[in-house]
Enzyme design. Sequence first.
Site, short mmCIF file in Angstrom:
data_model
loop_
_atom_site.label_atom_id
_atom_site.label_comp_id
_atom_site.label_asym_id
_atom_site.label_seq_id
_atom_site.Cartn_x
_atom_site.Cartn_y
_atom_site.Cartn_z
N VAL A 1 42.16 40.27 46.46
CA VAL A 1 43.03 39.47 45.58
C VAL A 1 43.86 40.32 44.61
O VAL A 1 44.66 39.78 43.85
CB VAL A 1 42.23 38.39 44.80
CG1 VAL A 1 41.77 37.29 45.73
CG2 VAL A 1 41.07 39.00 44.02
N SER B 1 34.49 37.23 30.35
CA SER B 1 33.22 37.88 30.04
C SER B 1 33.10 37.99 28.53
O SER B 1 34.13 38.06 27.83
CB SER B 1 33.19 39.29 30.65
OG SER B 1 32.14 40.06 30.10
N TYR C 1 37.08 47.47 31.45
CA TYR C 1 36.59 46.11 31.73
C TYR C 1 36.89 45.21 30.53
O TYR C 1 37.37 44.07 30.71
CB TYR C 1 35.09 46.19 32.01
CG TYR C 1 34.44 44.90 32.47
CD1 TYR C 1 34.59 44.44 33.77
CD2 TYR C 1 33.64 44.15 31.60
CE1 TYR C 1 33.97 43.27 34.20
CE2 TYR C 1 33.02 42.98 32.01
CZ TYR C 1 33.19 42.53 33.32
OH TYR C 1 32.57 41.37 33.74
P1 NAP Z 1 29.18 39.98 42.07
O1 NAP Z 1 27.83 39.41 42.30
O2 NAP Z 1 29.37 41.45 42.08
O3 NAP Z 1 30.20 39.29 43.14
C1 NAP Z 1 31.55 39.67 43.10
C2 NAP Z 1 32.35 38.81 44.05
O4 NAP Z 1 33.73 39.18 43.92
C3 NAP Z 1 31.98 39.00 45.51
O5 NAP Z 1 32.20 37.79 46.19
C4 NAP Z 1 33.01 40.04 45.97
O6 NAP Z 1 33.25 40.02 47.39
C5 NAP Z 1 34.23 39.57 45.21
N1 NAP Z 1 35.25 40.60 45.03
C6 NAP Z 1 35.17 41.78 44.40
N2 NAP Z 1 36.35 42.43 44.46
C7 NAP Z 1 37.20 41.63 45.14
C8 NAP Z 1 38.55 41.73 45.53
N3 NAP Z 1 39.29 42.81 45.25
N4 NAP Z 1 39.10 40.72 46.24
C9 NAP Z 1 38.37 39.61 46.55
N5 NAP Z 1 37.08 39.46 46.20
C10 NAP Z 1 36.50 40.46 45.50
O7 NAP Z 1 29.78 39.50 40.67
P2 NAP Z 1 29.30 38.34 39.65
O8 NAP Z 1 28.28 38.92 38.74
O9 NAP Z 1 29.00 37.10 40.38
O10 NAP Z 1 30.64 38.19 38.79
C11 NAP Z 1 31.63 37.24 39.08
C12 NAP Z 1 32.65 37.26 37.94
O11 NAP Z 1 31.97 37.01 36.71
C13 NAP Z 1 33.36 38.60 37.78
O12 NAP Z 1 34.71 38.38 37.42
C14 NAP Z 1 32.63 39.24 36.61
O13 NAP Z 1 33.43 40.17 35.90
C15 NAP Z 1 32.29 38.02 35.78
N6 NAP Z 1 31.17 38.21 34.88
C16 NAP Z 1 29.92 38.48 35.35
C17 NAP Z 1 28.89 38.64 34.45
C18 NAP Z 1 27.49 38.89 34.88
O14 NAP Z 1 26.65 39.10 33.99
N7 NAP Z 1 27.15 38.89 36.17
C19 NAP Z 1 29.13 38.54 33.07
C20 NAP Z 1 30.41 38.28 32.65
C21 NAP Z 1 31.43 38.11 33.55
P3 NAP Z 1 32.45 41.07 48.37
O15 NAP Z 1 31.00 40.66 48.32
O16 NAP Z 1 33.07 40.88 49.70
O17 NAP Z 1 32.67 42.43 47.77
#
Ligand code: NAP
Length: 246
Positions: free
Chosen positions: A68, A146, A159
């Site tokens: 994306v 976040s 970030y």
């Molecule tokens: P995650 O488990 O690492 O999953 C990331 C997802 O994003 C996967 O589906 C991955 O696909 C996809 N992705 C990564 N790069 C991409 C790209 N260039 N194009 C399309 N898809 C892409 O992450 P998460 O923890 O669920 O986090 C989701 C969102 O929440 C993120 O924006 C993160 O910054 C935010 N967030 C997370 C936390 C936390 O504590 N976990 C806290 C604050 C904010 P693939 O599997 O194919 O790589």
Amino acid sequence: MPQIVDLTGRVALVTGGSRGIGAAIVQALAEAGANVAINYRSAAADADAAAAKVRAIGRKALAVAADVSEASAVAKLVRTVQDGLGPIDILVNNAGIALIRGIDDLTEADFDRTIAVNLKSVFLCTQAVLPHMREQHWGRIVNISSGAARGAGGVGLHYNASKAGMEGMTRGYAARLVKEGITVNAVAPSLIETDMVRAGVAATPSRIPLGRFGTPEEVAMVVMMLVGNAYMTGQTVALSGGMAFS
Ligand code: NAP
């Protein structure tokens, strides 16, 4: 999850919907009645599993690989979803990366990649879905920010910048689209138990006053509240187990 919104007949696109927070949002949207497109970058098996769960409750699902951060890939993604499920009514900009870097080891490439995946993607995906939303005078856009947009966090300043930019764009779009039936809001979680946090060296539940990580389903509940609410726009809803108050 108790239903607060009926999305029967709506089409949703969740970027990064194959695992973690995105997968929980996909499931919540489907439970509310939406047909859901699940974008991912490379892990097709996770996306196929998320799609199977959606189909198991009687909704349509489409897993679409696309980076994306690239305009041409986003254009193709949106065309594929339109052809497969119909025009997109609900967009959740969730795809993101968290490269853990200190001040001294952060490279220009890390900075550019983070801004492209976490911030530019929001612009690209939003621009691509807006024509249909504006035409029908209804749309919902939710950006997954976040706590790092406001606090230091454990990932790095690149970030922080990407998520702070996302919240600025949330308000910018919200203000410009408020008369067109389209709401744009953000959710700012901190320390949700996903692969992203499991891979993070600084992330331990002891940092959280509540004493545990949040769950992807708790984030999805907030997303659903925003999708169901026509009067709320331009806001960021934080959920952090008591780590920060806004
Ligand atoms: P995650 O488990 O690492 O999953 C990331 C997802 O994003 C996967 O589906 C991955 O696909 C996809 N992705 C990564 N790069 C991409 C790209 N260039 N194009 C399309 N898809 C892409 O992450 P998460 O923890 O669920 O986090 C989701 C969102 O929440 C993120 O924006 C993160 O910054 C935010 N967030 C997370 C936390 C936390 O504590 N976990 C806290 C604050 C904010 P693939 O599997 O194919 O790589």
